[in-house]
Design an enzyme around this catalytic site. Structure first.
Site, PDB file in Angstrom:
ATOM      1  N   LYS A 104       4.947   2.726  18.707  1.00  0.00           N
ATOM      2  CA  LYS A 104       4.785   2.442  17.276  1.00  0.00           C
ATOM      3  C   LYS A 104       5.502   1.147  16.966  1.00  0.00           C
ATOM      4  O   LYS A 104       6.463   0.776  17.650  1.00  0.00           O
ATOM      5  CB  LYS A 104       5.399   3.577  16.438  1.00  0.00           C
ATOM      6  CG  LYS A 104       4.870   3.618  15.023  1.00  0.00           C
ATOM      7  CD  LYS A 104       3.504   4.282  14.948  1.00  0.00           C
ATOM      8  CE  LYS A 104       2.929   4.240  13.558  1.00  0.00           C
ATOM      9  NZ  LYS A 104       1.717   5.082  13.481  1.00  0.00           N
TER      10      LYS A 104
HETATM   11  P1  NAD Z   1      -2.253   2.884   3.279  1.00  0.00           P
HETATM   12  O1  NAD Z   1      -1.229   1.834   3.121  1.00  0.00           O
HETATM   13  O2  NAD Z   1      -3.683   2.491   3.425  1.00  0.00           O
HETATM   14  O3  NAD Z   1      -2.203   3.918   2.065  1.00  0.00           O
HETATM   15  C1  NAD Z   1      -1.045   4.561   1.613  1.00  0.00           C
HETATM   16  C2  NAD Z   1      -1.307   4.951   0.153  1.00  0.00           C
HETATM   17  O4  NAD Z   1      -0.236   5.762  -0.310  1.00  0.00           O
HETATM   18  C3  NAD Z   1      -1.408   3.741  -0.776  1.00  0.00           C
HETATM   19  O5  NAD Z   1      -2.526   3.892  -1.629  1.00  0.00           O
HETATM   20  C4  NAD Z   1      -0.094   3.782  -1.551  1.00  0.00           C
HETATM   21  O6  NAD Z   1      -0.218   3.236  -2.857  1.00  0.00           O
HETATM   22  C5  NAD Z   1       0.184   5.277  -1.575  1.00  0.00           C
HETATM   23  N1  NAD Z   1       1.605   5.593  -1.733  1.00  0.00           N
HETATM   24  C6  NAD Z   1       2.669   4.953  -1.197  1.00  0.00           C
HETATM   25  N2  NAD Z   1       3.795   5.543  -1.579  1.00  0.00           N
HETATM   26  C7  NAD Z   1       3.446   6.572  -2.377  1.00  0.00           C
HETATM   27  C8  NAD Z   1       4.160   7.563  -3.066  1.00  0.00           C
HETATM   28  N3  NAD Z   1       5.489   7.604  -3.030  1.00  0.00           N
HETATM   29  N4  NAD Z   1       3.467   8.485  -3.769  1.00  0.00           N
HETATM   30  C9  NAD Z   1       2.131   8.456  -3.828  1.00  0.00           C
HETATM   31  N5  NAD Z   1       1.384   7.539  -3.184  1.00  0.00           N
HETATM   32  C10 NAD Z   1       2.037   6.605  -2.461  1.00  0.00           C
HETATM   33  O7  NAD Z   1      -1.762   3.767   4.511  1.00  0.00           O
HETATM   34  P2  NAD Z   1      -2.630   4.720   5.426  1.00  0.00           P
HETATM   35  O8  NAD Z   1      -3.087   3.941   6.596  1.00  0.00           O
HETATM   36  O9  NAD Z   1      -3.590   5.474   4.597  1.00  0.00           O
HETATM   37  O10 NAD Z   1      -1.483   5.689   5.965  1.00  0.00           O
HETATM   38  C11 NAD Z   1      -1.023   6.806   5.219  1.00  0.00           C
HETATM   39  C12 NAD Z   1      -0.291   7.749   6.151  1.00  0.00           C
HETATM   40  O11 NAD Z   1      -1.188   8.157   7.197  1.00  0.00           O
HETATM   41  C13 NAD Z   1       0.940   7.184   6.856  1.00  0.00           C
HETATM   42  O12 NAD Z   1       1.886   8.214   7.046  1.00  0.00           O
HETATM   43  C14 NAD Z   1       0.391   6.751   8.207  1.00  0.00           C
HETATM   44  O13 NAD Z   1       1.385   6.688   9.204  1.00  0.00           O
HETATM   45  C15 NAD Z   1      -0.596   7.875   8.463  1.00  0.00           C
HETATM   46  N6  NAD Z   1      -1.656   7.566   9.434  1.00  0.00           N
HETATM   47  C16 NAD Z   1      -2.487   6.482   9.259  1.00  0.00           C
HETATM   48  C17 NAD Z   1      -3.492   6.250  10.189  1.00  0.00           C
HETATM   49  C18 NAD Z   1      -4.518   5.133  10.009  1.00  0.00           C
HETATM   50  O14 NAD Z   1      -5.463   5.095  10.806  1.00  0.00           O
HETATM   51  N7  NAD Z   1      -4.382   4.270   9.022  1.00  0.00           N
HETATM   52  C19 NAD Z   1      -3.625   7.080  11.303  1.00  0.00           C
HETATM   53  C20 NAD Z   1      -2.773   8.164  11.451  1.00  0.00           C
HETATM   54  C21 NAD Z   1      -1.790   8.397  10.498  1.00  0.00           C
END
Ligand code: NAD
Length: 466
Positions: A104
């Site tokens: 990571k």
């Molecule tokens: P992203 O940045 O696209 O979206 C995150 C969203 O959460 C944003 O819309 C943001 O405004 C919102 N947010 C942030 N803080 C917040 C809070 N305190 N309360 C409410 N909303 C809040 O990120 P993502 O890629 O969607 O990732 C989200 C989660 O999923 C993370 O934990 C990431 O590690 C995990 N994840 C992502 C992927 C991927 O392919 N992108 C894969 C596996 C896991």
């Protein structure tokens, strides 16, 4: 928040599983500990001055190479968080039967504070630092998008790597999650949310698991709370509401929530967010924050960040089923409280593995230099055409015109990606459900998933004499 850090929470889950597996302490310690963490501080000349940024790349386990794991951009990124996420990647890849080790990365930056051209300069500079140490490479270490990064950042990283390695035929395989026109694969952007949908569908096929939640059969009509409408949350909420008949009653985002008992129109809300940069002024907007997680619902989907369900609020969670779309949204202390209260949790390293699964397909596509389905699609269509003609001549009736096109069409890349993803998610859920139900001392799905993953990593180490 709890006293235990994110890394300690992941460690607690690991310890429970390795104890149940009967792993020796020394082997357990080897698997649990990150192999290396590289911290780099680099300067970039921007806005008339030199700005210093801190980046991280942790390699948790190299029992398979390349190691795989996203790079997140966030102001609070630190070593503990990156090591916890890297460990989860090891367990995730092992559970999903994907031949990658775990890694990571992160850059401590608030991306919204920088212009696009600044972010590009910073990303390219970070890529150079990683490349110098083989921490980005098609054969050793393959980053992907995560919170705060997406296709755009992956395209910059791939382009920078390619410039540094112009004779590397497989250079595009140095990162995944790239745009389609730059070595990406159809379906990668939606993959994590799509995987959450497939996992929930599979959960609802397991009647005895559904019974434990007290919910009625089937996803249709289920009331859903979602936290975070970013890449993962948006796609999960969109597919569950448009294709499975779920009713998303609460969306919790930065700066407030949208509440609509009749169901939020996710596509419209997302459009509003893209246009305005937030959820304010959308119908149903309230200033409510994390207390929304405690609302009445059937399914709770934290899809934003870690630690949001902790010992302060866990006892007030009313949804009987939680699927962790984010990484680490439930702390170990909260997990214990939820378990006592009979809440069923589908763990992150199973539920959100859709992203790395399709990243695996993208990496294979880059190494083979051919789009999935290119060789066989038209041949399949010809075979189906001959089959239909045979049926028509045997029965003397013509095949219904309305069905002809869908029966005839050979698989495109997106069909194959979704098929491979659905299979991966279903096989993994089936495996963890079996361990959970078959063994009396396995308390929950998280422990079952961890036992499968850790057992696979341990066997891989033992097989090479470690
Ligand atoms: P992203 O940045 O696209 O979206 C995150 C969203 O959460 C944003 O819309 C943001 O405004 C919102 N947010 C942030 N803080 C917040 C809070 N305190 N309360 C409410 N909303 C809040 O990120 P993502 O890629 O969607 O990732 C989200 C989660 O999923 C993370 O934990 C990431 O590690 C995990 N994840 C992502 C992927 C991927 O392919 N992108 C894969 C596996 C896991």
């Amino acid at each position: 928040m709890d006293n235990a850090s994110f890394l300690q929470s992941v460690g607690t889950n690991f310890d429970r599983a390795s104890g149940l597996l009967g792993l020796s302490d020394d082997l357990a310690r080897k698997i649990k500990t990150a192999n290396s963490t590289y911290i780099v501080r680099f300067g970039v000349r921007l806005r008339g001055g030199v700005h210093t940024f801190t980046g991280y790349r942790t390699v948790h386990s190299e029992h398979f190479e390349p190691v795989k794991g996203g790079i997140r951009y966030g102001p609070f990124a630190d070593q503990d968080e990156v090591e916890a996420l890297a460990a989860l990647m090891t367990y995730k890849c092992a559970l999903m039967d994907i031949p990658f080790g775990g890694a990571k990365g992160a850059l401590a930056i608030e991306p919204r504070e920088w212009e696009t051209q600044d972010l590009e300069k910073i990303t390219r500079r970070f890529t150079q630092e990683l490349a110098k140490r083989n921490l980005i490479s098609p054969s050793q270490n393959v980053p992907a998008p995560d919170m705060g990064t997406g296709e755009r950042e992956m395209a910059w990283m791939a382009d920078e790597y390619r410039k540094l390695n112009p004779t590397d035929l497989n250079a595009w395989a140095c990162v995944t999650g790239k745009p389609l026109g730059k070595g990406g694969i159809a379906g990668r952007t939606e993959a994590t949310g799509r995987g959450v949908q497939y996992t929930l569908q599979e959960f609802f096929r397991h009647v005895s698991d559904v019974k434990k939640t007290g919910l009625s059969a089937g996803l249709s009509g289920k009331r859903v709370i979602i936290q975070g409408l970013g890449n993962v949350g948006y796609h999960a909420a969109l597919f569950l509401s448009e294709q499975d008949g779920c009713c998303v009653t609460h969306v919790l985002e930065r700066g407030g929530s949208i509440v609509d008992p009749k169901g939020v129109d996710i596509a419209k809300l997302h459009e509003h967010m893209l246009e305005t940069g937030g959820i304010e002024n959308y119908s149903g907007f309230t200033n409510s924050g994390p207390e929304i997680l405690e609302a009445e619902a059937d399914i709770l989907i934290p899809a934003a960040m870690e630690g949001v369900i902790n010992e302060n609020n866990a006892s007030r969670i009313k949804a009987p089923l939680i699927i962790e779309a984010a990484n680490g949204p439930i702390t170990a202390a909260a997990d214990t409280i939820l378990r006592k209260n009979g809440v069923i949790v589908i763990p992150d390293f199973c539920a959100n593995a859709g992203g790395v699964t399709v990243s695996y397909f993208e990496w294979i596509k880059n190494l083979t230099h051919i789009r999935f389905g290119r060789m066989q699609r038209r041949q399949q269509e010809n075979q189906f055409e001959m089959l239909i003609q045979g049926v028509e001549s045997m029965t003397g009736q013509s095949f219904p015109e309305a069905d002809r096109k869908s029966v005839l069409s050979g698989a495109t890349e997106i069909n194959l990606v979704r098929s491979g993803l659905e299979d991966t998610m279903r096989v993994a859920y089936e495996a963890i459900s079996t361990v959970w139900n078959d063994k009396d001392d396995v308390p929950d799905l998280r422990t079952a998933a961890m036992m499968i993953a850790v057992d696979r990593v341990a066997k891989s180490y033992v097989s090479i004499g470690i």
